[in-house]
Design a protein around this motif. Structure first.
Motif, mmCIF file in Angstrom:
data_model
loop_
_atom_site.group_PDB
_atom_site.id
_atom_site.type_symbol
_atom_site.label_atom_id
_atom_site.label_comp_id
_atom_site.label_asym_id
_atom_site.label_seq_id
_atom_site.Cartn_x
_atom_site.Cartn_y
_atom_site.Cartn_z
ATOM 1 N N MET A 1 7.494 -2.334 -0.296
ATOM 2 C CA MET A 1 7.823 -2.203 1.131
ATOM 3 C C MET A 1 9.314 -1.933 1.283
ATOM 4 S SD MET A 1 5.076 -2.620 2.935
ATOM 5 C CE MET A 1 4.244 -1.595 1.742
ATOM 6 N N LEU A 3 13.170 -2.067 2.637
ATOM 7 C CA LEU A 3 14.088 -3.100 3.114
ATOM 8 C C LEU A 3 14.935 -2.596 4.272
ATOM 9 C CD1 LEU A 3 15.304 -4.484 -0.313
ATOM 10 C CD2 LEU A 3 13.555 -5.420 1.167
ATOM 11 N N GLY A 153 9.833 10.548 1.640
ATOM 12 C CA GLY A 153 9.180 9.436 0.944
ATOM 13 C C GLY A 153 9.697 8.092 1.424
ATOM 14 N N GLN A 167 -0.625 -4.506 11.545
ATOM 15 C CA GLN A 167 -2.029 -4.408 11.190
ATOM 16 C C GLN A 167 -2.861 -5.438 11.938
ATOM 17 O OE1 GLN A 167 -2.584 -3.926 7.069
ATOM 18 N NE2 GLN A 167 -4.729 -3.456 7.267
ATOM 19 N N ASP A 168 -4.063 -5.022 12.337
ATOM 20 C CA ASP A 168 -5.040 -5.899 12.989
ATOM 21 C C ASP A 168 -4.659 -6.317 14.394
ATOM 22 O OD1 ASP A 168 -5.725 -7.478 9.830
ATOM 23 O OD2 ASP A 168 -6.719 -5.787 10.788
ATOM 24 N N HIS A 170 -5.028 -5.412 18.071
ATOM 25 C CA HIS A 170 -5.862 -4.482 18.838
ATOM 26 C C HIS A 170 -5.881 -4.834 20.318
ATOM 27 C CE1 HIS A 170 -7.307 -2.487 15.305
ATOM 28 N NE2 HIS A 170 -7.686 -3.598 14.763
ATOM 29 N N ARG A 187 -8.837 0.469 19.331
ATOM 30 C CA ARG A 187 -8.297 1.431 18.372
ATOM 31 C C ARG A 187 -7.661 2.608 19.108
ATOM 32 N NH1 ARG A 187 -9.924 0.206 13.389
ATOM 33 N NH2 ARG A 187 -8.741 2.016 12.717
ATOM 34 N N GLN B 17 5.972 -5.249 -5.011
ATOM 35 C CA GLN B 17 7.413 -5.323 -4.861
ATOM 36 C C GLN B 17 7.937 -6.157 -6.018
ATOM 37 O OE1 GLN B 17 8.084 -3.970 -1.805
ATOM 38 N NE2 GLN B 17 10.294 -4.091 -1.849
ATOM 39 N N VAL B 44 18.036 -9.584 -2.529
ATOM 40 C CA VAL B 44 16.964 -8.715 -2.058
ATOM 41 C C VAL B 44 16.970 -7.434 -2.887
ATOM 42 C CG1 VAL B 44 16.202 -7.425 -0.077
ATOM 43 C CG2 VAL B 44 17.246 -9.635 0.256
ATOM 44 N N SER B 45 15.816 -7.077 -3.424
ATOM 45 C CA SER B 45 15.756 -5.877 -4.252
ATOM 46 C C SER B 45 14.790 -4.883 -3.650
ATOM 47 C CB SER B 45 15.299 -6.251 -5.652
ATOM 48 O OG SER B 45 14.874 -5.102 -6.344
ATOM 49 N N PHE B 48 10.205 -1.323 -6.531
ATOM 50 C CA PHE B 48 8.763 -1.527 -6.400
ATOM 51 C C PHE B 48 8.048 -0.716 -7.463
ATOM 52 C CE2 PHE B 48 7.750 2.601 -4.609
ATOM 53 C CZ PHE B 48 8.882 2.962 -3.899
ATOM 54 N N ASP B 109 7.932 11.421 -5.203
ATOM 55 C CA ASP B 109 8.225 11.619 -3.781
ATOM 56 C C ASP B 109 8.973 12.909 -3.496
ATOM 57 O OD1 ASP B 109 8.721 8.253 -2.385
ATOM 58 O OD2 ASP B 109 6.947 9.500 -2.691
ATOM 59 N N PRO B 137 6.564 15.436 -0.547
ATOM 60 C CA PRO B 137 6.132 14.477 -1.564
ATOM 61 C C PRO B 137 4.743 14.783 -2.084
ATOM 62 C CG PRO B 137 7.089 13.312 0.291
ATOM 63 C CD PRO B 137 6.994 14.754 0.685
ATOM 64 N N TRP B 176 -0.599 13.915 6.339
ATOM 65 C CA TRP B 176 -0.400 13.427 4.974
ATOM 66 C C TRP B 176 -1.759 13.197 4.306
ATOM 67 C CZ3 TRP B 176 4.747 11.443 3.746
ATOM 68 C CH2 TRP B 176 4.852 10.862 2.470
ATOM 69 N N GLU B 194 -4.552 11.130 6.875
ATOM 70 C CA GLU B 194 -4.302 10.404 8.133
ATOM 71 C C GLU B 194 -4.806 11.199 9.331
ATOM 72 O OE1 GLU B 194 -0.261 9.162 8.423
ATOM 73 O OE2 GLU B 194 -0.458 7.696 6.799
ATOM 74 N N TYR B 242 -6.658 2.673 7.675
ATOM 75 C CA TYR B 242 -5.684 1.729 8.227
ATOM 76 C C TYR B 242 -6.330 0.931 9.352
ATOM 77 C CZ TYR B 242 -1.782 0.009 11.011
ATOM 78 O OH TYR B 242 -0.926 -0.788 11.729
ATOM 79 N N ASP B 243 -6.085 -0.373 9.340
ATOM 80 C CA ASP B 243 -6.593 -1.239 10.411
ATOM 81 C C ASP B 243 -8.106 -1.335 10.423
ATOM 82 O OD1 ASP B 243 -4.793 -1.346 13.612
ATOM 83 O OD2 ASP B 243 -4.926 -2.731 11.923
ATOM 84 N N LEU B 244 -8.742 -0.921 9.340
ATOM 85 C CA LEU B 244 -10.198 -0.920 9.303
ATOM 86 C C LEU B 244 -10.661 -1.967 8.313
ATOM 87 C CD1 LEU B 244 -12.473 0.867 10.543
ATOM 88 C CD2 LEU B 244 -12.474 2.135 8.400
#
Lengths: 377, 253
Positions: A1, A3, A153, A167-168, A170, A187, B17, B44-45, B48, B109, B137, B176, B194, B242-244
Motif C-alpha cells: 500500500m 505511504l 503505477g 471497501q464495504d 455502501h 453500489r 508490505q 515507515v517503509s 512491498f 510498472d 504499466p 485498466w 475495471e 472490488y467491494d464484492l
C-alpha cells in the motif's frame, strides 16, 4: 500500500465537507457573516502550514475511527455546532462522495485532478481572506511537488490504498440515487459508454502484424459498450482545465440530500487498532487538537449556532434516537504521555498559536480538547 | 496471495508490505518469513512485494517494488526455504510474474516485460528476451506455447513471440486490465478489467499467430479485479471484483 495517500484522503474529504456545510448554511439561512466565518475557520485550520507539513510526510493512513475523530474536531473548529446525528450524516456524505470520485476516476492520475478540483473550489470560498488564500496556495504547491511527477503505477497504488480504505461502505446518498449514479443496493453504477482514458483506445480492434513488423490485418469485434476517445488530458497547472467533473461541487445546484444506511452494519468490537499505536498519527491528532482549541467563551456564547444536516429538527431527533447507544462511547485512546511522541513535533506544538484573525482561538483552551480525546476506560 | 503447487506439496504464499510470508497448504503454519526491510528498522517503509510464481517445480519467485525478483529454493518437504538469488532485470516495481516450464515472464510498472530462462545444466537463470514498450504499466503477463501475452493498464493486450516479435495488438478493454489467465490445453485467454467486462480470446499459433475475440461478459456495476479458468480447457471460469463479497462463476453452455 502507498505511504503517500493520507494528504489526498484528508484534503478531498475536507473539500467535500466544505461543499456540504456551505449548502446547509445557505439552506438554513444562516447570516452571511457567520457562514463565512465558519468556512474560513474550518479551511484555515485544515490547511494550517505546520499541520500540512506533517501530513505530507510518508506514513500509513489513519484508522477509520482516527480519521472520523479528526473530522469531528475540524467540524467544530468554529462557532458552528453539530449534534452527533448530523455529524454522522455529514461524514457519511463526505466519504461516499470521495469513494465515488476515486472509484470512477478514468485513470489513477485523475485522483490528483479530483484533489485539485477541490482545492480550486476551496480557494473560491476563501478568496476574500489573503491569509487563508495563501494557505490554500501553499497546499496546491505541496500537491504539485509531491504528486506532480509520480508514475501511473504509483498513482494506482495510491488509488488502491484509498479503495481499500473505503471497501464495504455502501451508504445510499439520495443525490446519487436520483442521478442514477448509485443503485438501490448501494453500489455505484458503472457505465459501459463514455470516454476511455486519455491516450487509450476504445476497445473493438485487433491488429495483426507480419514477421517483418508490418501491420497487415485489422479485425474488429463488438466491444460490448459505446466508448469514445478522450480529447484532452487534465491539467495540473494552477488555473488549468482539470477535464473532469469529479471533485467539483455537486451540491451547488441546491439538490436535497438524504442518506440511509443500506444494511445495518454489524457493530465492530471497539478494540485498539494498530494506527492508534502509530506515534506519528497520535502526534498529528494532538497537533490538530492544539490548533483547533476551543473558542473564547464569551465570543462563542453569543455567536454559536447549531447546524442541522437533516431537513427538519424532528428528522434529526429521530436519527439521533436511532443511533446505537454505544457509538457515543467510541473515543480514540490517545495517550500523549507516551514516549513515542516525536521531540521535534512537541517543540512545534509548543510554539504553535493560531493567529489568523482577531478573536480566534489560541491554544490555551486546547487542553480541554486533549483531555476529551484521552479517554479513561 | 497465491497457492503455489509443487509436485510434492502446496504452499500458500502472501506478498505483503515489508515482506513475504509462506504458509503450508491450509494456512495453519507459517513456514517462512522474508523481510524486505532491515529488521532493526522501525521507520515507515514503502517496500512491498508483488507478483508470485513457481518456477521449474522447485523454486518460488516473488517480485518486489525495487524491480528485483527474489528466487527461493523450495524443498520437497519442511521449512528450509532458502533465498538463492535476485534477478535484476527491472528498475520499476514488478507487477506480475508467470511461469511455464523453464520460462519465467515478469512485467513491471513501466511497461517492460522480461522473459527469463532457467538452464538446468548450469542451474542458472538468464534473460532470454526483453520487451520494453514504455508508457503504460504492464498489469499481467502469460506464457503459452511460444507466445508471450501481455496486458496493459491502458486496456491493450499484445501478443509477442518469446523472442520479442510483436504478432498482434488488441484494444481489449476501456479501463485498466486487472488480471488474465490462460487455459493451456486450448489456448483460450481470459481478461478482466475495471470496465466490468470479462472477455475470452482464442489464440492460434500454427501457421500464423492470431488472436480472436470469442465472448464478452459484463458483470454489471462491478470493477473486476481477479479471474481464473476453473477447467483445463477453459470452458468455465470465475471472477472477483472490488467491494464484492461473492466469486462469480461462468460456464460455457
Amino acid at each position: 500500500m502507498s505511504l503517500r495517500t493520507l494528504p489526498l484522503l484528508f484534503i478531498n474529504l475536507g473539500g467535500e465537507m466544505v461543499y456540504i456545510l456551505d449548502q446547509r448554511l445557505k439552506a438554513q439561512v444562516i447570516p452571511d457573516e457567520k457562514a463565512k466565518k465558519v468556512l474560513h475557520d474550518i479551511v484555515s485550520t485544515m490547511f494550517n502550514r505546520r499541520f500540512m507539513d506533517e501530513l505530507f510526510k510518508p506514513q500509513e493512513l489513519y484508522s477509520k475511527k482516527g480519521l472520523r475523530t479528526v473530522f469531528d474536531r475540524l467540524a467544530h473548529a468554529s462557532i458552528m455546532r453539530l449534534n452527533t446525528a448530523s455529524m454522522d450524516k455529514l461524514y457519511d456524505l463526505m466519504t461516499m462522495a470521495f469513494k465515488y470520485q476515486v472509484a470512477m476516476s478514468l485513470t489513477p492520475r485523475d485522483v490528483l485532478l479530483v484533489t485539485l478540483n477541490h482545492i480550486d473550489a476551496i480557494q473560491s470560498f476563501v478568496a476574500e481572506s489573503p491569509v487563508i488564500s495563501g494557505h490554500v496556495d501553499n497546499v496546491y504547491q505541496l500537491l504539485i511537488t509531491n504528486y506532480g511527477k509520480l508514475s501511473i503505477g504509483e498513482f494506482q497504488l495510491i488509488r488502491q490504498t484509498l479503495l481499500n480504505f473505503f471497501q464495504d461502505m455502501h451508504i445510499r446518498v439520495s443525490i446519487f440515487l436520483k442521478d442514477k449514479v448509485q443503485n438501490s443496493n448501494g453500489r455505484f453504477a458503472i457505465s459501459t459508454a463514455g470516454m476511455v482514458p486519455y491516450g487509450s483506445e476504445p476497445p473493438g480492434i485487433i491488429r495483426m502484424f507480419s514477421t517483418e513488423g508490418e501491420h497487415v490485418k485489422t479485425a474488429s469485434f463488438p466491444s460490448g459498450g459505446n466508448y469514445t476517445y478522450s480529447m484532452q488530458q487534465g491539467s495540473i497547472e494552477l488555473q488549468g482545465n482539470r477535464c473532469t467533473q469529479l471533485g467539483t461541487n455537486m451540491y451547488a445546484m441546491n439538490k436535497p440530500f438524504e442518506t440511509t444506511i443500506s444494511v445495518p452494519a454489524p457493530q465492530q468490537p471497539m478494540s485498539m487498532d494498530k494506527n492508534s499505536q502509530n506515534p506519528l498519527a497520535k502526534a498529528e491528532l494532538n497537533l490538530l487538537a492544539q490548533l483547533i482549541g476551543t473558542l473564547d467563551e464569551k465570543a462563542a456564547a453569543s455567536s454559536e449556532f447549531r447546524l442541522n444536516l437533516f431537513r427538519t429538527d424532528e428528522e434529526e431527533e429521530q436519527a439521533q434516537a436511532l443511533r446505537p447507544a454505544d457509538l457515543h462511547a467510541q473515543v480514540i485512546q490517545i495517550d500523549a504521555r507516551c514516549g513515542g511522541m516525536d521531540g521535534e513535533l512537541a517543540k512545534i506544538m509548543g510554539d504553535m498559536k493560531v493567529v489568523e484573525q482577531a478573536g480566534t482561538a489560541n491554544s490555551s483552551k486546547g487542553d480541554d480538547l486533549l483531555n476529551l480525546m484521552d479517554s479513561t476506560q | 496471495m497465491k497457492y503455489c503447487d509443487y509436485p510434492s506439496r502446496s504452499l500458500m504464499v502472501m506478498a505483503c508490505q515489508r515482506g513475504i510470508q509462506v504458509y503450508d497448504a491450509d494456512g495453519s503454519v507459517m513456514l517462512y518469513w522474508h523481510s524486505l526491510v532491515p529488521p532493526s528498522s522501525d521507520e515507515v517503509s514503502a517496500s512491498f512485494a508483488r507478483g508470485i510464481s513457481t518456477f521449474q517445480d522447485c523454486m518460488l519467485c516473488i517480485g518486489t517494488d525495487s524491480g528485483n525478483i527474489l528466487i527461493f529454493d523450495v524443498p520437497t518437504r519442511g521449512a528450509n526455504i532458502v533465498l538463492r538469488e535476485m534477478l535484476k532485470g527491472h528498475t520499476a516495481p514488478i507487477s506480475c510474474l508467470f511461469n511455464k516450464e523453464d520460462l519465467l515472464g515478469s512485467g513491471d510498472d513501466s511497461g517492460k516485460v522480461v522473459v527469463w530462462q532457467h538452464d538446468v545444466d548450469s542451474n542458472s537463470i538468464q534473460v532470454l528476451t526483453t520487451i520494453d514498450i514504455q508508457g503504460s504499466p504492464c498489469s499481467s503477463v502469460l506464457l503459452w506455447e511460444e507466445l508471450v501475452i501481455v496486458a496493459y493498464a491502458s486496456g491493450l493486450i499484445r501478443v509477442f513471440n518469446v523472442l520479442g516479435r510483436l504478432h498482434a495488438e488488441v484494444a481489449a478493454h476501456a479501463r485498466w486490465i486487472t488480471a488474465m489467465d490462460v487455459a493451456p490445453a486450448t489456448g483460450l485467454v481470459l481478461s478482466v478489467s475495471e470496465d466490468s467486462f470479462a472477455k475470452i480470446w482464442q489464440l492460434k499459433s500454427e501457421d500464423t499467430v492470431e488472436i480472436e475475440h470469442k465472448a464478452s461478459e459484463c458483470v454489471q456495476d462491478v470493477q473486476l479485479c481477479g479471474c481464473r479458468f476453473t477447467s483445463v480447457n477453459g470452458s468455465s471460469f470465475c471472477v472477483t471484483g472490488y467491494d464484492l463479497a461473492e466469486v462469480i462463476c461462468f460456464a460455457a453452455k
